[in-house]
Design a protein around this motif. Structure first.
Motif, short mmCIF file in Angstrom:
data_model
loop_
_atom_site.label_atom_id
_atom_site.label_comp_id
_atom_site.label_asym_id
_atom_site.label_seq_id
_atom_site.Cartn_x
_atom_site.Cartn_y
_atom_site.Cartn_z
N THR A 51 0.85 -1.20 0.00
CA THR A 51 0.00 0.00 0.00
C THR A 51 0.88 1.24 0.00
OG1 THR A 51 -0.09 0.05 2.43
CG2 THR A 51 -1.85 -1.16 1.27
N GLY A 52 0.26 2.36 -0.34
CA GLY A 52 0.93 3.66 -0.23
C GLY A 52 2.05 3.88 -1.21
N ALA A 70 -6.23 -2.37 -7.11
CA ALA A 70 -5.98 -3.11 -5.87
C ALA A 70 -5.81 -2.19 -4.67
CB ALA A 70 -4.74 -3.97 -6.04
N GLY A 71 -5.87 -0.87 -4.86
CA GLY A 71 -5.72 0.06 -3.75
C GLY A 71 -4.31 0.17 -3.22
N ALA A 72 -3.31 -0.03 -4.09
CA ALA A 72 -1.92 -0.05 -3.65
C ALA A 72 -1.21 1.29 -3.82
CB ALA A 72 -1.14 -1.11 -4.44
N VAL A 73 -1.87 2.29 -4.41
CA VAL A 73 -1.18 3.52 -4.83
C VAL A 73 -1.66 4.72 -4.03
CG1 VAL A 73 -0.68 5.02 -6.80
CG2 VAL A 73 -1.00 2.56 -7.16
N TRP A 92 -9.55 2.02 -13.93
CA TRP A 92 -9.41 2.08 -12.47
C TRP A 92 -8.46 3.20 -12.05
CZ3 TRP A 92 -10.93 -2.44 -14.72
CH2 TRP A 92 -12.04 -3.06 -14.14
N TYR A 93 -7.48 3.49 -12.87
CA TYR A 93 -6.63 4.65 -12.63
C TYR A 93 -7.46 5.93 -12.68
CZ TYR A 93 -3.60 8.53 -14.00
OH TYR A 93 -3.00 9.75 -14.12
N ARG A 94 -8.28 6.04 -13.70
CA ARG A 94 -9.11 7.24 -13.85
C ARG A 94 -10.04 7.41 -12.65
NH1 ARG A 94 -12.45 9.30 -19.21
NH2 ARG A 94 -13.48 11.05 -18.20
N ARG A 95 -10.67 6.33 -12.23
CA ARG A 95 -11.57 6.42 -11.08
C ARG A 95 -10.81 6.85 -9.82
NH1 ARG A 95 -14.55 0.58 -11.96
NH2 ARG A 95 -15.29 0.99 -14.08
N ALA A 96 -9.62 6.30 -9.63
CA ALA A 96 -8.83 6.64 -8.44
C ALA A 96 -8.49 8.12 -8.42
CB ALA A 96 -7.57 5.80 -8.40
N VAL A 97 -8.18 8.69 -9.58
CA VAL A 97 -7.86 10.12 -9.65
C VAL A 97 -9.13 10.95 -9.42
CG1 VAL A 97 -7.05 11.97 -11.14
CG2 VAL A 97 -5.86 9.77 -11.14
N GLU A 98 -10.21 10.58 -10.09
CA GLU A 98 -11.46 11.34 -9.96
C GLU A 98 -11.99 11.31 -8.52
OE1 GLU A 98 -13.27 10.82 -14.48
OE2 GLU A 98 -13.92 9.46 -12.88
N GLN A 100 -10.14 11.11 -5.94
CA GLN A 100 -9.06 11.65 -5.11
C GLN A 100 -8.51 10.58 -4.14
OE1 GLN A 100 -10.66 15.28 -3.35
NE2 GLN A 100 -10.25 16.42 -5.23
N GLU A 101 -8.51 9.35 -4.63
CA GLU A 101 -7.92 8.26 -3.86
C GLU A 101 -6.40 8.23 -4.03
OE1 GLU A 101 -11.87 5.37 -4.38
OE2 GLU A 101 -10.02 4.98 -5.51
N VAL A 102 -5.92 8.84 -5.09
CA VAL A 102 -4.48 8.99 -5.30
C VAL A 102 -4.18 10.46 -5.62
CG1 VAL A 102 -4.26 6.64 -6.20
CG2 VAL A 102 -4.51 8.54 -7.79
#
Length: 279
Positions: A51-52, A70-73, A92-98, A100-102
Motif C-alpha cells: 500500500t501507499g 488493488a488500492g496499492a497507490v 481504475w486509474y481514472r476512477r482513483a484520480v477522480e 481523489q484516492e491517489v
C-alpha cells in the motif's frame, strides 16, 4: 567488466525480490504501455498487499491501472496513461484520480524525463522546454528560468525525481546482474540511473561471457542492480519483443468488473503457479 570478475549471485525468487519494496516506496516502472513492463513484479506487489506506493512512469497503462484497482497507490507521477488504442483509457486509474484516492502529479513525458535526468546527473533540477501554453507548470509549481545566454523564451526548471527503485524487465540477464534489452529500452536506462537501486525481472538467464563478448549491448551494468528474478513471460499480458506479443484476450478479460475478474486474472498469470508453490 573485467574478464576474471566473480560477483555475487543476485538471482532470487520473485516473492523475495518484491519483498524488498516497503509500503510507501516510490517505484519507477520500466517499459511503455503494454510493452515490456515488469508486470509479474507488479502483480506480486498486489499479492503481498503493498500500500501507499508512489508510481513514476512516462507512459503507464496496465501496471498503474491494476495497482490502483488493488488500492496499492497513494501518488502517481505520469505522462500519458492509457491501455492503448484497443482498450482506451485506464479505467481504475481514472476512477482513483477522480475520487481523489491517489495524488496525481501530471507530467508531459519530457518533463518527467527531465526530473529523472536531474536525479541521474546529481543536480537539483533540469531545464525543460515545450511546456508553454500548458497548465502543467502552474499545476505543479514549476518555475520558469530565463535563458542566461540569449533572449530566447525561458525554460521551466523541473525538480529532480529520485525513485527508491527502478523496476525493469530485461530480455536477458547474467548471474551478476548485467541487463540486456532487445529492441528499444524506452525510458529504462534513465530510470536506472535516477533511482537509488534497481530491481529486475528477466525473461532469460544467460552466461556472463555473452556480455563480455558484446559489452556495448549492456543497458544496465551489474553494479547498479540490487537483485533480480528470472520469470519467463514476466511482461504478460503485455508483449516482450521478439519473444511474445500482447495477449489481447487476457487484457480484455482483465478489464471486466468485479473482484472475481481480478482474482481470475491474477491466477492466470504465468508466475502464479510458481508463486503459489513458494508460499
Amino acid at each position: 567488466m573485467p574478464s576474471g570478475f566473480v560477483g555475487k549471485n543476485k538471482c532470487v525468487p520473485l516473492q523475495e525480490l518484491v519483498s524488498r519494496v516497503a509500503d510507501g516506496a516510490s517505484l519507477a516502472i520500466g517499459g511503455s504501455f503494454l510493452h515490456r513492463g515488469p508486470f509479474a513484479f507488479v502483480r506480486e506487489l498486489i499479492r503481498q498487499g503493498r500500500t501507499g506506493l508512489e508510481i513514476i512512469k512516462q507512459s503507464p497503462g496496465y501496471d498503474i491501472d491494476i495497482l490502483c484497482r488493488a488500492g496499492a497507490v497513494r501518488k502517481v507521477r505520469a505522462g500519458i496513461v492509457a491501455m492503448e488504442g484497443n482498450f482506451g483509457l485506464a479505467p481504475w486509474y481514472r476512477r482513483a484520480v477522480e475520487r481523489q484516492e491517489v495524488v496525481l502529479e501530471e507530467h508531459a513525458c519530457a518533463s518527467l524525463t527531465a526530473g529523472l535526468r536531474a536525479a541521474a546527473y546529481g543536480i537539483p533540477f533540469q531545464p525543460c522546454a515545450g511546456l508553454h501554453g500548458s497548465d502543467l507548470p502552474a499545476l505543479n509549481g514549476w518555475v520558469s528560468l530565463p535563458d542566461p545566454y540569449s533572449d530566447r523564451a525561458p525554460v521551466y526548471a523541473i525538480p529532480a525525481i529520485e525513485p527508491d527503485y527502478a523496476v525493469l524487465l530485461a530480455s536477458e540477464i547474467d548471474r551478476q546482474g548485467n541487463v540486456r534489452i532487445a529492441g528499444t529500452p524506452h525510458w529504462d536506462r534513465i530510470m536506472s540511473r535516477a533511482s537509488r537501486s534497481v530491481l529486475v525481472v528477466a525473461e532469460k538467464l544467460v552466461d556472463t561471457q555473452i556480455f563480455q563478448d558484446n559489452p556495448e549491448s549492456t543497458v544496465v551494468p551489474y553494479f547498479m542492480v540490487e537483485a533480480f528474478s528470472v520469470v519467463p513471460g514476466g511482461a504478460w499480458p503485455g508483449s516482450c519483443w521478439p519473444s511474445y506479443p500482447i495477449d489481447y484476450p487476457a487484457v480484455e478479460s482483465y478489464l471486466a468488473e468485479g473482484d472475481e475478474a481480478l482474482a481470475a486474472h491474477l491466477a492466470k498469470a504465468p508466475e502464479a503457479a510458481t508463486q503459489e508453490k513458494a508460499r
